[in-house]
Design a protein around this motif. Structure first.
Motif, PDB file in Angstrom:
ATOM      1  N   VAL A 168       0.928  -1.214  -0.060  1.00 22.16           N
ATOM      2  CA  VAL A 168       0.045  -0.085  -0.071  1.00 22.16           C
ATOM      3  C   VAL A 168       1.046   1.252  -0.014  1.00 22.16           C
ATOM      4  O   VAL A 168       2.011   1.137   0.580  1.00 22.16           O
ATOM      5  N   MET A 169       0.387   2.296  -0.619  1.00 25.68           N
ATOM      6  CA  MET A 169       0.947   3.787  -0.704  1.00 25.68           C
ATOM      7  C   MET A 169       0.064   4.538   0.328  1.00 25.68           C
ATOM      8  O   MET A 169      -0.824   4.663   0.180  1.00 25.68           O
ATOM      9  N   ILE A 170       1.018   4.866   1.633  1.00 24.75           N
ATOM     10  CA  ILE A 170       0.285   5.693   2.454  1.00 24.75           C
ATOM     11  C   ILE A 170       0.475   7.125   1.867  1.00 24.75           C
ATOM     12  O   ILE A 170       1.657   7.822   2.103  1.00 24.75           O
ATOM     13  N   SER A 171      -0.463   7.692   1.623  1.00 24.88           N
ATOM     14  CA  SER A 171      -0.440   9.071   1.011  1.00 24.88           C
ATOM     15  C   SER A 171      -0.544  10.189   2.172  1.00 24.88           C
ATOM     16  O   SER A 171      -0.387  11.437   1.674  1.00 24.88           O
ATOM     17  N   GLY A 172      -0.940   9.981   3.263  1.00 23.89           N
ATOM     18  CA  GLY A 172      -1.674  11.024   3.992  1.00 23.89           C
ATOM     19  C   GLY A 172      -3.015  11.500   3.756  1.00 23.89           C
ATOM     20  O   GLY A 172      -3.479  10.935   2.686  1.00 23.89           O
ATOM     21  N   PRO A 173      -3.490  12.592   4.380  1.00 22.64           N
ATOM     22  CA  PRO A 173      -4.917  12.691   4.101  1.00 22.64           C
ATOM     23  C   PRO A 173      -5.120  13.883   3.006  1.00 22.64           C
ATOM     24  O   PRO A 173      -6.305  14.110   2.441  1.00 22.64           O
ATOM     25  N   LEU A 174      -3.770  14.569   2.754  1.00 21.85           N
ATOM     26  CA  LEU A 174      -4.077  15.553   1.864  1.00 21.85           C
ATOM     27  C   LEU A 174      -4.039  15.292   0.303  1.00 21.85           C
ATOM     28  O   LEU A 174      -3.371  14.161  -0.076  1.00 21.85           O
ATOM     29  N   ALA A 175      -4.912  16.163  -0.467  1.00 23.36           N
ATOM     30  CA  ALA A 175      -5.098  15.888  -2.000  1.00 23.36           C
ATOM     31  C   ALA A 175      -3.530  15.814  -2.613  1.00 23.36           C
ATOM     32  O   ALA A 175      -3.396  15.068  -3.702  1.00 23.36           O
ATOM     33  N   LYS A 176      -2.788  16.594  -2.149  1.00 24.78           N
ATOM     34  CA  LYS A 176      -1.471  16.685  -2.688  1.00 24.78           C
ATOM     35  C   LYS A 176      -0.702  15.378  -2.549  1.00 24.78           C
ATOM     36  O   LYS A 176       0.220  14.764  -3.470  1.00 24.78           O
ATOM     37  N   GLY A 177      -0.758  14.744  -1.405  1.00 29.57           N
ATOM     38  CA  GLY A 177      -0.038  13.156  -1.328  1.00 29.57           C
ATOM     39  C   GLY A 177      -0.679  12.093  -2.112  1.00 29.57           C
ATOM     40  O   GLY A 177      -0.168  11.403  -2.732  1.00 29.57           O
ATOM     41  N   ILE A 178      -2.209  12.268  -2.463  1.00 30.23           N
ATOM     42  CA  ILE A 178      -2.871  11.371  -3.203  1.00 30.23           C
ATOM     43  C   ILE A 178      -2.443  11.438  -4.545  1.00 30.23           C
ATOM     44  O   ILE A 178      -2.420  10.743  -5.619  1.00 30.23           O
ATOM     45  N   ALA A 179      -2.402  12.811  -5.125  1.00 30.79           N
ATOM     46  CA  ALA A 179      -1.948  13.114  -6.266  1.00 30.79           C
ATOM     47  C   ALA A 179      -0.429  12.626  -6.679  1.00 30.79           C
ATOM     48  O   ALA A 179      -0.329  12.065  -7.717  1.00 30.79           O
ATOM     49  N   LEU A 180       0.443  12.737  -5.709  1.00 30.59           N
ATOM     50  CA  LEU A 180       1.633  12.007  -6.017  1.00 30.59           C
ATOM     51  C   LEU A 180       1.825  10.597  -6.093  1.00 30.59           C
ATOM     52  O   LEU A 180       2.287   9.917  -6.974  1.00 30.59           O
ATOM     53  N   ALA A 181       0.906   9.980  -5.355  1.00 31.98           N
ATOM     54  CA  ALA A 181       0.731   8.617  -5.053  1.00 31.98           C
ATOM     55  C   ALA A 181       0.377   8.056  -6.413  1.00 31.98           C
ATOM     56  O   ALA A 181       0.732   7.117  -7.229  1.00 31.98           O
ATOM     57  N   LYS A 182      -0.495   8.915  -7.204  1.00 31.27           N
ATOM     58  CA  LYS A 182      -1.439   8.522  -8.585  1.00 31.27           C
ATOM     59  C   LYS A 182      -0.018   8.720  -9.607  1.00 31.27           C
ATOM     60  O   LYS A 182      -0.007   8.018 -10.490  1.00 31.27           O
ATOM     61  N   LEU A 183       0.598   9.658  -9.496  1.00 31.74           N
ATOM     62  CA  LEU A 183       1.662  10.053 -10.443  1.00 31.74           C
ATOM     63  C   LEU A 183       2.580   8.908 -10.515  1.00 31.74           C
ATOM     64  O   LEU A 183       3.201   8.508 -11.301  1.00 31.74           O
ATOM     65  N   VAL A 184       3.039   8.350  -9.177  1.00 33.24           N
ATOM     66  CA  VAL A 184       4.024   7.247  -8.988  1.00 33.24           C
ATOM     67  C   VAL A 184       3.470   5.815  -9.654  1.00 33.24           C
ATOM     68  O   VAL A 184       4.060   5.190 -10.425  1.00 33.24           O
ATOM     69  N   GLY A 185       2.170   5.826  -9.420  1.00 29.44           N
ATOM     70  CA  GLY A 185       1.418   4.526 -10.198  1.00 29.44           C
ATOM     71  C   GLY A 185       1.301   3.309  -9.617  1.00 29.44           C
ATOM     72  O   GLY A 185       0.561   2.624 -10.070  1.00 29.44           O
ATOM     73  N   VAL A 186       2.215   2.952  -8.628  1.00 23.01           N
ATOM     74  CA  VAL A 186       2.164   1.789  -8.066  1.00 23.01           C
ATOM     75  C   VAL A 186       2.168   1.999  -6.314  1.00 23.01           C
ATOM     76  O   VAL A 186       2.803   3.032  -5.943  1.00 23.01           O
ATOM     77  N   PRO A 187       1.817   1.239  -5.553  1.00 25.14           N
ATOM     78  CA  PRO A 187       0.799  -0.046  -5.778  1.00 25.14           C
ATOM     79  C   PRO A 187      -0.618   0.242  -6.253  1.00 25.14           C
ATOM     80  O   PRO A 187      -1.012   1.424  -6.311  1.00 25.14           O
ATOM     81  N   GLU A 188      -1.157  -0.917  -6.231  1.00 25.29           N
ATOM     82  CA  GLU A 188      -2.710  -0.713  -6.432  1.00 25.29           C
ATOM     83  C   GLU A 188      -3.330   0.366  -5.438  1.00 25.29           C
ATOM     84  O   GLU A 188      -4.320   1.013  -5.696  1.00 25.29           O
ATOM     85  N   PHE A 189      -3.133   0.035  -4.263  1.00 20.75           N
ATOM     86  CA  PHE A 189      -3.963   0.633  -3.437  1.00 20.75           C
ATOM     87  C   PHE A 189      -3.407   1.971  -2.548  1.00 20.75           C
ATOM     88  O   PHE A 189      -1.873   1.590  -2.201  1.00 20.75           O
ATOM     89  N   ILE A 190      -3.912   2.963  -2.676  1.00 26.68           N
ATOM     90  CA  ILE A 190      -3.357   4.437  -2.102  1.00 26.68           C
ATOM     91  C   ILE A 190      -4.281   4.296  -0.689  1.00 26.68           C
ATOM     92  O   ILE A 190      -5.601   4.577  -0.930  1.00 26.68           O
ATOM     93  N   VAL A 191      -3.685   4.455   0.538  1.00 20.11           N
ATOM     94  CA  VAL A 191      -4.270   4.718   1.600  1.00 20.11           C
ATOM     95  C   VAL A 191      -4.178   6.049   2.112  1.00 20.11           C
ATOM     96  O   VAL A 191      -2.876   6.536   2.505  1.00 20.11           O
ATOM     97  N   ALA A 192      -5.111   6.998   2.187  1.00 23.29           N
ATOM     98  CA  ALA A 192      -5.239   8.214   2.614  1.00 23.29           C
ATOM     99  C   ALA A 192      -5.607   8.103   4.244  1.00 23.29           C
ATOM    100  O   ALA A 192      -6.780   7.963   4.439  1.00 23.29           O
ATOM    101  N   ASP A 193      -4.709   8.624   4.988  1.00 16.56           N
ATOM    102  CA  ASP A 193      -5.038   8.562   6.325  1.00 16.56           C
ATOM    103  C   ASP A 193      -4.332   9.581   7.082  1.00 16.56           C
ATOM    104  O   ASP A 193      -3.558  10.494   6.477  1.00 16.56           O
TER     105      ASP A 193
END
Ligand code: ZN
Length: 338
Positions: A168-193
């Motif tokens: 899992v990619m732990i992105s934190g709660p903010l949109a910028k972390g989720i956006a970076l996790a999507k740019l990275v592209g792996v793994p399948e699950f991004i966990v926003a916490d």
């Protein structure tokens, strides 16, 4: 990342439990820690951190390993980056080994025992704690690293997990972390916490956790600590991170990336930590980490015989302690697929 029973209770995926000697693991140790002694000197004035400066404008990236001393996949990835002489094409790239004191104590016969020396390095990253009077091996290291962490724009912090679990990619709660996790592209699950109540993670420190800052950090959990697959995921996520931020030569990155391995990613927003009220906490048959419970009201577990039901549809289980949960502690975090 967080585990409840790191040193005394081993969880198995069948219905048995084992209370065994602290540090012993039922899992095979397939990985061997690299020799990091050559990286001690570095060039930053901080042991085990080296910064390569392209001389051109651009962001400062860091790839950091061994925030937890027994998580070997990140150390192997950073060692490989050094050996490949990877250099940034713009900005700066720092390569870092964090809890080197814990890593130095790694013993493959007691592999759980070297997660940390005094305390969890990844729970001390608030200004109050860093500036406070308390002393520990981990606080000393965090205080030493802090000046360079303050300069880092984008951080990839490489971890692995106590029990077998999909990455899992732990992105934190903010949109910028989720956006970076999507740019990275792996793994399948991004966990926003939002992190943990018992202390601040490095990935949430300073600008990383501030919505108004351009800085962003990711924490990748690559799999079980000592499985080969974790090493592979650490390598893939590292190269995808470097490529996503245009930090390295495109052809070099392309040669390292497994292009067939691009999943359709899911963002899971953590909503709750389910706390066990008894020792008799049993997950419903077949459920494990990253299981998606389809319907609100479906059974997640029983706690002293009482049902624990999914509060909403498509409820994802994140890092459950499948057996031998302790009363008063988190049995599992749950999240909603966005
Ligand atoms: Zn960790």
């Amino acid at each position: 990342m967080t585990t409840i029973a790191d040193t005394t209770i081993i969880t198995t995926t069948d219905t048995s439990t084992m209370t065994i000697k602290p540090g012993v693991s039922p899992y095979t140790v397939e990985l061997t820690p690299p020799d990091i002694a050559p990286y001690r000197q570095g060039n930053t004035g901080i042991d085990y951190i080296t910064t390569f400066d392209s001389g051109k404008p651009g962001p400062h990236l860091m790839v950091n390993a061994v925030t937890h001393g027994n998580e070997l996949c990140g150390a192997l990835a950073v060692d490989r980056l050094f050996k490949m002489n990877v250099r940034p094409k713009q900005g700066k790239l720092s390569l870092s080994f964090a809890n080197v004191e814990a890593l130095s104590r790694f013993d493959r016969n007691l592999p759980h025992a070297s997660r940390f020396v005094d305390e969890d390095f990844n729970r001390v990253w608030s200004p109050e704690t860093l500036d406070g009077p308390r002393q520990s091996v981990e606080l000393s290291r965090a205080r030493a690293m802090r000046p360079i962490i303050d300069q880092v724009d984008f951080l990839l912090d490489i971890h692995s997990m106590h029990d077998p679990h999909g990455p899992v990619m732990i992105s934190g709660p903010l949109a910028k972390g989720i956006a970076l996790a999507k740019l990275v592209g792996v793994p399948e699950f991004i966990v926003a916490d939002a992190g943990h109540a018992n202390g601040t993670r490095m990935r949430d420190y300073g600008g990383f956790g501030n919505a108004d800052s351009h800085k962003a950090a990711l924490l990748v959990e690559c799999g079980q600590h000592w499985e080969r697959a974790a090493e592979a995921l650490a390598w893939q996520s590292t190269w995808r991170f470097l490529r996503a931020l245009d930090a390295v030569d495109n052809d070099l990155a392309a040669a390292q990336i497994d292009h067939a391995g691009q999943p359709v990613q899911k963002v899971v927003r953590v909503t709750d930590a389910l706390i066990a009220s008894s020792l008799d906490y049993k997950f419903a048959p077949g459920l494990k980490g990253l299981s998606i419970v389809p319907n609100a009201g479906d059974l997640i577990a029983t706690d002293a015989g009482k049902p624990v039901n999914a509060p909403y549809d498509n409820c994802v289980l994140i890092m459950p302690t499948l057996v031998h949960v302790k009363p008063g502690l988190t049995a599992v975090r749950i999240g909603r697929v966005e």
